[in-house]
Structures are given as structure tokens and as C-alpha cells.
Design an enzyme around this catalytic site. Structure first.
Site, short mmCIF file in Angstrom:
data_model
loop_
_atom_site.label_atom_id
_atom_site.label_comp_id
_atom_site.label_asym_id
_atom_site.label_seq_id
_atom_site.Cartn_x
_atom_site.Cartn_y
_atom_site.Cartn_z
N ASP A 132 0.83 -1.20 0.00
CA ASP A 132 0.00 0.00 0.00
C ASP A 132 0.87 1.26 0.00
O ASP A 132 2.08 1.22 0.31
CB ASP A 132 -0.89 -0.02 1.25
CG ASP A 132 -2.19 0.74 1.07
OD1 ASP A 132 -2.29 1.55 0.14
OD2 ASP A 132 -3.11 0.52 1.89
N ASP B 32 -10.81 2.19 -2.85
CA ASP B 32 -11.33 1.98 -1.49
C ASP B 32 -12.85 2.09 -1.48
O ASP B 32 -13.49 1.78 -0.48
CB ASP B 32 -10.73 3.02 -0.53
CG ASP B 32 -9.36 2.61 -0.02
OD1 ASP B 32 -8.96 1.45 -0.27
OD2 ASP B 32 -8.69 3.43 0.63
C1 GLA Z 1 -5.64 1.97 2.32
C2 GLA Z 1 -6.10 0.78 1.50
C3 GLA Z 1 -7.16 0.02 2.28
C4 GLA Z 1 -6.59 -0.42 3.60
C5 GLA Z 1 -6.05 0.78 4.37
C6 GLA Z 1 -5.31 0.33 5.61
O1 GLA Z 1 -6.64 2.91 2.44
O2 GLA Z 1 -6.57 1.18 0.26
O3 GLA Z 1 -7.61 -1.08 1.54
O4 GLA Z 1 -5.57 -1.35 3.36
O5 GLA Z 1 -5.18 1.55 3.59
O6 GLA Z 1 -4.83 1.39 6.36
#
Ligand code: GLA
Length: 688
Positions: A445, A513
Site C-alpha cells: 500500500d 477503497d
Molecule cells: C488503504 C487501503 C485500504 C486499507 C487501508 C489500511 O486505504 O486502500 O484497503 O488497506 O489503507 O490502512
């Protein structure tokens, strides 16, 4: 096939011919990009240059495949550099080599002693040409702009399609006329970005099923730009590569640099044909070789279920449910390490939190494996929270400048991966993590863009953008080599890092997300213009959705998420027995259609905006599946008519006990009766 006639070069694909000349000043003059021509007719092509006034180049105004700075050409140069004393160029053709489907053109700049090689690799099966430029310095030189490609186009009236977006609204397809002047799509944020994506499509009158489309991609995950410049003569110059904004790269004598790749495609089969060629090209050529024939597993991810509140017991309870409904890969998301109880602390401290996992990760890993699933883990390697042991030990490891406060975003800083010691640190802990546990999947990420792009420890801070992106690639490459059984997902707060550069190193991407199944349809549809379904990770999550409080039926959520690589991201501990049973059935159904969705050819059949419902079909040439998501049911209307594409018109097919011809399914289509808001359908069609 690639042929040379004097200084004219011709690339011939399956349905494509691409012709340019190299002129006396080492410029590559565009002559033709279009449908396939007979080789014998190539000499008949009219010279595309037009002679004009003393305000233009004396050889005539043209569109170019390579230009350098200092000429009577004012579009974005493919190359601009300077030495201590020189800032102009004088290029001439030195050599050209054709090796099978690769053409290399060597140019030499007698002012700055630069050896430039322009590389064109033709992939005839997809009518896509990969382009890049290598520069070898004869003396110390600083590159100000080194583009992956310049592309000249001579069609007059073109429309441009590209993506805009933001966090939770990626891949919003934009479409409009390309007007005289300049249009740039770009990222200056240090990563590919949610706001824009390095993909474009140009056409004059194409539809979903027919017409010429010229399209392109960049394979770069740092700052990038694609410029579209249309002049008064109707020529369009498209130039793409590393963003020249705040860019520098110095080469010492003898050193060389190769740009990231750019890809140009051409089709006469409209936007559908464009996407199909691109999808196949990505699957067959770009994405990691070892995974090309392997179907992606159904994933469970605990993020929306537990957020930071992860623990061995809690995760095990979720494993039980995920295994029972048929998931094949269990991914522990954020919160497993350091003092990570919220997004305020812990990034950088990549050791297992002992309160949450008193016996380390292994008991959970074993539990997951005993249930027959693979184990996966979330990491965010490029970041550090100020509240972390790593930052306390190394405050100088972030991008910053003395005397100006550093900006936190999501309470975190970007680590300065342009520094070799920081890159080495990140490589080491990731390598050790993967060596220590049986991890089969890493979700990588990146949750903020750059700020304060500076460092007292770098000679030229303008190099950091590229160095950071290169370090990320190097780390991924090292990990892939040392841990060939680990699959990777590229995530940047959703779809902030999706491009053909990172895609050559990962199996999957986290699309957004935004897990609302309705919003997601438009995001996924946009995504499908450029990228294939196999890499597109989609989760079924809880109702109401965390983002917009919308409650959609479980079947609707599944049909939406089955349009890519299916995942489950809800809190299964709170699902009812009936919901779990229904989920199990949907997952079983997904597994039967998975080869069609992940490896088949997809057809965008209906879109919410245009048709009031969403439908997409996938076929391997034999079987066919259609996934339909209706919208709200309004004004008593209850008919949805889905016309299929890509069937054999003369063949008989079976659909829910009925036998009809492919022609019928494509001309008349399938009539569905919508009962209520947000009905969804999964229709499987077999040859009879
Ligand atoms: C990002 C990712 C999510 C999750 C969060 C965790 O927003 O896109 O899917 O993994 O971080 O903090």
C-alpha cells in the site's frame, strides 16, 4: 514485420501499418499510422509534411516521432538536456538495426556527444508497439526531459478519452474534442495518482464495436505526463514519459539511461477492440510470467471487518467463516505490527505486535493453511509515522528540507527511497518477513502523495522522483526473485498506483477503497477501458456500505464484485446464516465462471449512464457469462434487454433451458424482467 527503405521505416502489424522517416536533422517525421497497407504501396504514401512560412521548420511542418530542443519545432521535445557549456542538439542518424520485431534507431548528437537509441518493439498479435529511448552520455550531461515516446498524428478532428478521479472515485472516463492548443494529463504527486492515469485513447468517430482508435499507456509509477498538442495544420503531437516538471537526471561520461516504456496501440474495432487487445497484451506480455496461466484465488481481506483491531483470535474467527464460504486466500490488512492501533502510529516498525499476536504470526498462518487457504499480509513500506521507533531513530530518512516543517498526511511521512540506505533497509525487512513466514500474498500500500520533495542528503533533489519510483521497482523485483511464490497487489489508498510499470511486477491491483457495489460499476467500467479484469480486485463488503451508507442486496454486491478477481471484505461474523449460505453459493458460481472472467474476452454490453443498467459479458470463444446489475426500478418499467456480442451467429446456444442461435442473442438479445431496485443476474450460456 519491420522493413527499411533508405531512411523510411515501416512497422507492419496484423491490422496496422506505421511509417516514419528519419530526416537530415535526426528528426523522426511521422508519415502514416493506420490500417494495414501492402508493402508495395508504401512508396506511394504522400509526404505528410506541409510547407509553410518562415515561422516553421524549412523542411515543412510535420508531426514527429522524435524531436530535440532548439529547432523550429516548438512542441514538447522527446529529448532536452544540457552540459556545462551546451544546451542545443545536432542529431543525425547513425545506424538502424532490425531484429525480428524490434527496430533500434541510433542517433548521435554532435553538440552534447549523446548517443540516443530509439527502440520500437512490435507485438503484432495485439497491434501494440512498445517504445523507449536510451541515452548514453559522451560527457557529463543533465537530462531535463527524456520522453518514452513522441507520436505524430495527422488526423484532423479527434476526440480524447482519458481518466480523471480522486480517492474513492478512480477511473472516471472523460471524453471530449481535442482542440487546438495543449492538453496535459499528468501526475506530479510522486505516484501514478488517483487524479489521472497514464492511459489515453484518440479517435474520430469510433464506437464500441468499430472505428479507428489510437491509444497509449506509460509504464511508470512515478511522476509522469502525456501531452497532446494540436496545431493549426491539424497535426497532433502526443508526447509521453517521465514528467519533465521538476525532473533532472545527470549522466557521467559513459553512463546511460533508458526511459520507462510507452505503448502505442491501434485498432479498427472501436473501443471494445481496443480494450480486448490491451487486456490480452497485459495478460500475455506485461504481467509477471509465472502467473499468466494461473487463476487468481478468491480472497478474504479483514480491513473493513476489523480495521486496526486485529488479533490472533479475531482473525481466526474470520478465517473459519471465510474458509466455510469458499475463500482461498486470507489477507490480514493494516494493524498487525508495531504500535499500530490507529493510523497515527506504527508505520515503520515492521515487527509483529505482541499483544495482538502473543505467539507471533505463525499460529495464524498455520491455522489459515490448515483450513486450506493461503496467507497474505498488508504492508506500507514507503511510509513512516512520526510516532514510530523508525522515525525516532532516523528522522532524516524522509523527504524534508531544513527550516521548513514537514507535512504529515494521514499522520505519515514518505520515506526517502532515493537514499540507498533507506532502500536497503526496506528491502531487508521485507525480505526477512517473507523469509520468516509462509506468506503467499503481499498487499503493498501507499497512502499519501509526496510533499517537501527535498533532502539535504541528495546532490540534486530533482532526481528524487525518478529514484523513488526506481527503488520501489527494484525492491519488488528483488522480492519477486527471492520469493517466487509470493503474489503482490499494488494498492495506493485504492487505485492510486495502477500502470503498466507496476503491473509488470504485481498480480493484482486494489481498484478503489470505494466498495459500494453501485459506485464501483462505473469505476470498474472505466478501468476496463485500459486494464483487464483479472488484475482488478473487487470485494463484497457489508451493507450498509462504510462510505455512503447505501445498503444493496447481497446478490447485487456479488454480481458487481464478480466482474474482476473476487474478494470478500465484509465482517463475516456479523452476516446471518442465510447471508453466509448465499455467499457460499455465489462464490461457488464465481469459481465456475472464473476462467471466463479472468482469462476470457470481455464485452461492455450496457452501461448505467447510457442504458440505465450495467452489463458485461465474458467468453472464451465457447462458453459465455453475462453479469447484469440493474439500477433502481422506476416508473413501473421492468424490462432490461441485453444484446450480447462475441458469439458465433450460426451456433446454437443454451441459456436456462432455452435453445437459441448466437444471432438471436446478439440481434434480439436477452430480455430480463426487473422485479425491484438493484436486481442482479448472472447468466451462463453454453453452446448446445
Ligand atoms: C488503504 C487501503 C485500504 C486499507 C487501508 C489500511 O486505504 O486502500 O484497503 O488497506 O489503507 O490502512
Amino acid at each position: 514485420m519491420i522493413v527499411r527503405h533508405d531512411n523510411r521505416f515501416v512497422l507492419i502489424g496484423t491490422n496496422l501499418t506505421y511509417v516514419f522517416d528519419v530526416d537530415a536533422r535526426g528528426r523522426l517525421v511521422h508519415q502514416y499510422l493506420g490500417g494495414r497497407l501492402h508493402e508495395s504501396d508504401i512508396k506511394e504514401l504522400p509526404d505528410a509534411r506541409v510547407l509553410h512560412s518562415s515561422f516553421e521548420t524549412p523542411e515543412g511542418v510535420a508531426a514527429y516521432e522524435f524531436t530535440s530542443f532548439g529547432d523550429l519545432v516548438y512542441t514538447e521535445p522527446t529529448l532536452k538536456s544540457h552540459t556545462e557549456t551546451e544546451r542545443l542538439h545536432a542529431f543525425a542518424l547513425r545506424d538502424a538495426r532490425i531484429d525480428d520485431e524490434t527496430l533500434e534507431i541510433d542517433l548521435f548528437d554532435s553538440i552534447q556527444s549523446l548517443h540516443v537509441t530509439l527502440q520500437f518493439t512490435l507485438y503484432p498479435a495485439y497491434d501494440i508497439i512498445a517504445r523507449r529511448m536510451s541515452i548514453k552520455a559522451g560527457e557529463t550531461v543533465t537530462l531535463d526531459s527524456a520522453q518514452s515516446f513522441s507520436l505524430g498524428l495527422i488526423e484532423r478532428d479527434m476526440r480524447l478519452r482519458h481518466f480523471s478521479g480522486a480517492w474513492t472515485s478512480e477511473f472516471q472516463l472523460q471524453e471530449g474534442p481535442l482542440l487546438p492548443g495543449k492538453k496535459t494529463i499528468e501526475s506530479r504527486r510522486g505516484l501514478t495518482s488517483h487524479q489521472s492515469n497514464p492511459w489515453f485513447a484518440l479517435d474520430s468517430d469510433a464506437t464500441e464495436t468499430q472505428g479507428e482508435v489510437v491509444y497509449g499507456f506509460l509504464g511508470h509509477s512515478g511522476n509522469w505526463a502525456i501531452h497532446f498538442e494540436k496545431d493549426q495544420f491539424g497535426f497532433t503531437q502526443v508526447t509521453g514519459g517521465i514528467n519533465p516538471f521538476d525532473f533532472a537526471k545527470t549522466l557521467q561520461a559513459g553512463e546511460s539511461f533508458t526511459t520507462p516504456p510507452g505503448y502505442i496501440g491501434y485498432t479498427q474495432r472501436g473501443f471494445g477492440g481496443m480494450s480486448q487487445n490491451a487486456h490480452d497484451f497485459e495478460r500475455d506480455v506485461i504481467m509477471p510470467e509465472a502467473t499468466r496461466d494461473v487463476l487468481r484465488p478468491v480472497l478474504y481481506n479483514s480491513w473493513e471487518a476489523t480495521y486496526f483491531d486485529v488479533s490472533e483470535d479475531g482473525q481466526k474467527r474470520l478465517v473459519d467463516e471465510a474458509a466455510a464460504i469458499g475463500c482461498e486466500l486470507f489477507v490480514v490488512d493494516d494493524g498487525w505490527f508495531g504500535e499500530r492501533h490507529s493510523d497515527a502510529a506504527g508505520l515503520g516498525d515492521w515487527h509483529v505486535n505482541e499483544t495482538k499476536f502473543p505467539n507471533g504470526l505463525d499460529p495464524l498462518v498455520r491455522y489459515v493453511e490448515e483450513k486450506g487457504l493461503q496467507f497474505g499480509l498488508w504492508v506500507e513500506p514507503e511510509m513512516v509515522n512520526p510516532d514510530s521507533d523508525l522515525y525516532r531513530a532516523h528522522p532524516e530518512w524522509i523527504y524534508y528540507t531544513d527550516g521548513r516543517p514537514s507535512t504529515t498526511s494521514r499522520n505519515q511521512f514518505v520515506l526517502n527511497l532515493a537514499l540507498p540506505e533507506v532502500e536497503a533497509h526496506v528491502t531487508k525487512w521485507l525480505d526477512e518477513l517473507l523469509g520468516r513466514h509462509d506468506i503467499r500474498y503481499i498487499k503493498w500500500d501507499m497512502n499519501r502523495a509526496f510533499s517537501e520533495p527535498d533532502s539535504p542528503h541528495l546532490c540534486d533533489a530533482k532526481e528524487l522522483w525518478l529514484r523513488h519510483a526506481e527503488a520501489v521497482y527494484r525492491i519488488l523485483d528483488t522480492l519477486r526473485e527471492r520469493h517466487p511464490n509470493v503474489a503482490f497487489e499494488s494498492c495506493a489508498g485504492g487505485g492510486g498506483r495502477i500502470d503498466l510499470g507496476v503491473l509488470s511486477r504485481v498480480e493484482q491491483v486494489w481498484t478503489s477503497d470505494n466498495t459500494d457495489a453501485l459506485d464501483r460499476l462505473t469505476i470498474q467500467e472505466g478501468f476496463s477501458y485500459a486494464y483487464n479484469a483479472k488484475m482488478m480486485s473487487c470485494w463484497v463488503t457489508d451493507a450498509p456500505n462504510w462510505l455512503n451508507n447505501r445498503s444493496l442486496p447481497l446478490g447485487y454486491r456479488f454480481v458487481s464484485a464478480m466482474q474482476g478477481t473476487l474478494g470478500i471484505g465484509g465482517n463475516l461474523l456479523e452476516w446471518t446464516k442465510e447471508e453466509l449460505a448465499e455467499a457460499k453459493e455465489w462464490i461457488a458460481t464465481y469459481k465456475t465462471i472464473r476462467p471466463l472472467v479472468q482469462h476470457g474476452t470481455s464485452h461492455r454490453l450496457a452501461s448505467l449512464k447510457r442504458d440505465g443498467f450495467h452489463a458485461v459479458g465474458y467468453t472464451d470463444g465457447e462458453d459465455y457469462v453475462v453479469l447484469v446489475n440493474a439500477d433502481r426500478r422506476q416508473y413501473g418499467k421492468n424490462r432490461l434487454r441485453v444484446k450480447l456480442r462475441g458469439l458465433d451467429p450460426e451456433r446454437t446456444y443454451e441459456l436456462e433451458g432455452r435453445r437459441v442461435s448466437g444471432r438471436y442473442l446478439m440481434e434480439q438479445g436477452i430480455n430480463l424482467t426487473q422485479q425491484t431496485d438493484y436486481d442482479a443476474y448472472c447468466l451462463v450460456i453454453h453452446p448446445a
